[in-house]
Design an enzyme around this catalytic site. Sequence first.
Site, PDB file in Angstrom:
ATOM      1  N   LYS A   1       0.831  -1.205   0.000  1.00  0.00           N
ATOM      2  CA  LYS A   1       0.000   0.000   0.000  1.00  0.00           C
ATOM      3  C   LYS A   1       0.865   1.254   0.000  1.00  0.00           C
ATOM      4  O   LYS A   1       0.652   2.175  -0.800  1.00  0.00           O
ATOM      5  CB  LYS A   1      -0.918  -0.002   1.224  1.00  0.00           C
ATOM      6  CG  LYS A   1      -1.766  -1.247   1.416  1.00  0.00           C
ATOM      7  CD  LYS A   1      -2.798  -1.432   0.346  1.00  0.00           C
ATOM      8  CE  LYS A   1      -3.798  -2.526   0.698  1.00  0.00           C
ATOM      9  NZ  LYS A   1      -3.210  -3.864   0.855  1.00  0.00           N
TER      10      LYS A   1
ATOM     11  N   LYS B   1      -8.678   1.368   4.234  1.00  0.00           N
ATOM     12  CA  LYS B   1      -8.136   0.013   4.208  1.00  0.00           C
ATOM     13  C   LYS B   1      -6.925  -0.110   5.118  1.00  0.00           C
ATOM     14  O   LYS B   1      -6.209   0.866   5.373  1.00  0.00           O
ATOM     15  CB  LYS B   1      -7.760  -0.398   2.787  1.00  0.00           C
ATOM     16  CG  LYS B   1      -6.872   0.571   2.030  1.00  0.00           C
ATOM     17  CD  LYS B   1      -6.754   0.154   0.563  1.00  0.00           C
ATOM     18  CE  LYS B   1      -6.029   1.187  -0.279  1.00  0.00           C
ATOM     19  NZ  LYS B   1      -5.961   0.790  -1.716  1.00  0.00           N
TER      20      LYS B   1
ATOM     21  N   ARG C   1      -4.996  -4.785 -13.150  1.00  0.00           N
ATOM     22  CA  ARG C   1      -3.730  -5.368 -12.716  1.00  0.00           C
ATOM     23  C   ARG C   1      -2.772  -5.342 -13.910  1.00  0.00           C
ATOM     24  O   ARG C   1      -2.994  -6.000 -14.918  1.00  0.00           O
ATOM     25  CB  ARG C   1      -3.941  -6.800 -12.224  1.00  0.00           C
ATOM     26  CG  ARG C   1      -2.660  -7.621 -12.018  1.00  0.00           C
ATOM     27  CD  ARG C   1      -1.676  -7.001 -11.021  1.00  0.00           C
ATOM     28  NE  ARG C   1      -2.238  -6.737  -9.726  1.00  0.00           N
ATOM     29  CZ  ARG C   1      -2.372  -7.656  -8.760  1.00  0.00           C
ATOM     30  NH1 ARG C   1      -1.999  -8.899  -8.983  1.00  0.00           N
ATOM     31  NH2 ARG C   1      -2.878  -7.312  -7.600  1.00  0.00           N
TER      32      ARG C   1
ATOM     33  N   ARG D   1     -10.302  -6.070 -13.189  1.00  0.00           N
ATOM     34  CA  ARG D   1     -11.111  -6.873 -12.278  1.00  0.00           C
ATOM     35  C   ARG D   1     -12.335  -6.045 -11.886  1.00  0.00           C
ATOM     36  O   ARG D   1     -12.213  -5.066 -11.157  1.00  0.00           O
ATOM     37  CB  ARG D   1     -10.273  -7.292 -11.083  1.00  0.00           C
ATOM     38  CG  ARG D   1      -9.077  -8.163 -11.486  1.00  0.00           C
ATOM     39  CD  ARG D   1      -7.981  -8.178 -10.463  1.00  0.00           C
ATOM     40  NE  ARG D   1      -7.387  -6.861 -10.303  1.00  0.00           N
ATOM     41  CZ  ARG D   1      -6.521  -6.554  -9.337  1.00  0.00           C
ATOM     42  NH1 ARG D   1      -6.149  -7.472  -8.460  1.00  0.00           N
ATOM     43  NH2 ARG D   1      -6.032  -5.337  -9.251  1.00  0.00           N
TER      44      ARG D   1
ATOM     45  N   ARG E   1     -15.725  -3.751  -4.498  1.00  0.00           N
ATOM     46  CA  ARG E   1     -14.350  -4.207  -4.672  1.00  0.00           C
ATOM     47  C   ARG E   1     -14.228  -5.047  -5.932  1.00  0.00           C
ATOM     48  O   ARG E   1     -15.078  -5.888  -6.206  1.00  0.00           O
ATOM     49  CB  ARG E   1     -13.897  -5.030  -3.458  1.00  0.00           C
ATOM     50  CG  ARG E   1     -13.902  -4.257  -2.153  1.00  0.00           C
ATOM     51  CD  ARG E   1     -13.671  -5.173  -0.962  1.00  0.00           C
ATOM     52  NE  ARG E   1     -14.743  -6.165  -0.839  1.00  0.00           N
ATOM     53  CZ  ARG E   1     -14.734  -7.160   0.042  1.00  0.00           C
ATOM     54  NH1 ARG E   1     -13.714  -7.303   0.866  1.00  0.00           N
ATOM     55  NH2 ARG E   1     -15.738  -8.007   0.090  1.00  0.00           N
TER      56      ARG E   1
ATOM     57  N   ASP F   1      -1.659  -2.061  -9.330  1.00  0.00           N
ATOM     58  CA  ASP F   1      -3.105  -1.904  -9.330  1.00  0.00           C
ATOM     59  C   ASP F   1      -3.428  -0.476  -9.735  1.00  0.00           C
ATOM     60  O   ASP F   1      -2.939   0.486  -9.106  1.00  0.00           O
ATOM     61  CB  ASP F   1      -3.692  -2.209  -7.955  1.00  0.00           C
ATOM     62  CG  ASP F   1      -3.676  -3.700  -7.633  1.00  0.00           C
ATOM     63  OD1 ASP F   1      -3.380  -4.500  -8.541  1.00  0.00           O
ATOM     64  OD2 ASP F   1      -3.961  -4.053  -6.470  1.00  0.00           O
TER      65      ASP F   1
ATOM     66  N   GLU G   1      -1.860   0.517  -5.745  1.00  0.00           N
ATOM     67  CA  GLU G   1      -1.003  -0.407  -4.998  1.00  0.00           C
ATOM     68  C   GLU G   1       0.127  -0.890  -5.891  1.00  0.00           C
ATOM     69  O   GLU G   1       0.003  -0.918  -7.116  1.00  0.00           O
ATOM     70  CB  GLU G   1      -1.793  -1.624  -4.483  1.00  0.00           C
ATOM     71  CG  GLU G   1      -2.827  -1.296  -3.427  1.00  0.00           C
ATOM     72  CD  GLU G   1      -3.454  -2.538  -2.810  1.00  0.00           C
ATOM     73  OE1 GLU G   1      -2.852  -3.638  -2.907  1.00  0.00           O
ATOM     74  OE2 GLU G   1      -4.552  -2.415  -2.235  1.00  0.00           O
TER      75      GLU G   1
ATOM     76  N   ASN H   1       2.133  -4.355  -5.955  1.00  0.00           N
ATOM     77  CA  ASN H   1       2.153  -5.700  -5.388  1.00  0.00           C
ATOM     78  C   ASN H   1       3.470  -6.391  -5.723  1.00  0.00           C
ATOM     79  O   ASN H   1       3.758  -6.663  -6.891  1.00  0.00           O
ATOM     80  CB  ASN H   1       0.982  -6.507  -5.947  1.00  0.00           C
ATOM     81  CG  ASN H   1      -0.359  -5.938  -5.515  1.00  0.00           C
ATOM     82  OD1 ASN H   1      -0.886  -6.286  -4.468  1.00  0.00           O
ATOM     83  ND2 ASN H   1      -0.912  -5.045  -6.323  1.00  0.00           N
TER      84      ASN H   1
END
Length: 320
Positions: free
Chosen positions: A130, A165, A215, A230, A238, A278, A286, A288
């Site tokens: 994050k 979050k 993604r 997504r 979400r 993301d 984000e 990842n």
Amino acid sequence: MPSKPGVDIVVVMDPIGSIKIAKDSTFAMLLEGQRRGHRLWYVRPGGLAVAGGQAQATVAPLTVRDDPEGWYELGDWSRWTFGPGQVVLMRKDPPVDTAYLNDTHILGLAQRAGALVVNDPQGLRDMNEKLAALEFPQCVPPTVVSREAAVLKAFLAEHGDTVLKPLDGMGGRSIFRVRAGDPNTNVILETLTAGGRDLAMAQRYLPEITEGDKRILLIDGIPVDYCLARIPQGDEFRGNLAAGGKGRGQPLSERDRWIAAQVGPELKRRGMVFVGLDVIGDYLTEVNVTSPTCIRELDAQFGLNIAGLLFDCIEQKLAA
């Protein structure tokens, strides 16, 4: 097939017997490594150790096949010492807790002994998924991180519609959409911050989420040409696949490529060989680095071999 004899590919992952192979990116990597003639070794969960100052692991030879009725076989367990010519795929899922961090320290010893660790152990420690996005402020939406409820509530009051979050979640866990005046605001903040002890993140809600949480996969800083959007389903905001989102592949936009160009060189410098960004709308949310996914979905939709691109990169690094 590689022109030289295969190398030892050692995978550190969550229990292989419980994965869903149709969407497991680690499994895609193992299939590709095996296809190229490399030898696969599976680290028993919890099997990393140090003896005599050397990084070691309890491993078993691994064979994989793309069959949901039986996708792996393990040989006999043995104790290994890490060294030159080995490739270690560090693919354990979050949380990045004390056990995870300790494993990265052991893999740092393996790296110093000559093993190629993907991704770099120090980078895994340094880059909270994050917070790492905030190192690229030109790419991110309005964001605040705090333990103080008053700070988070002020941000909510300013922006009106906010996503809250924790910093250590994955798969959409414990993510809340909160609007100004929501009577549950206080209890949500108490929960996320553990009463003011833990940091939480607030970001302005991005309505473009209805078109998907994209993604974008980077290999050594270079983006794959397609991303997986997504898309939230039903009354769910979400987009995470683990939260029921539907994956729709699409080409990268010019803005997606711009974000990748902003982030990619720094990730490459830190040894982050395989990363998932993301992106919602025009904003990075984000970075990842632990165990990014979506290889299998993109391969299936576009006839790609993303793990092949990754192993091209790994083999080039070994040759160098």
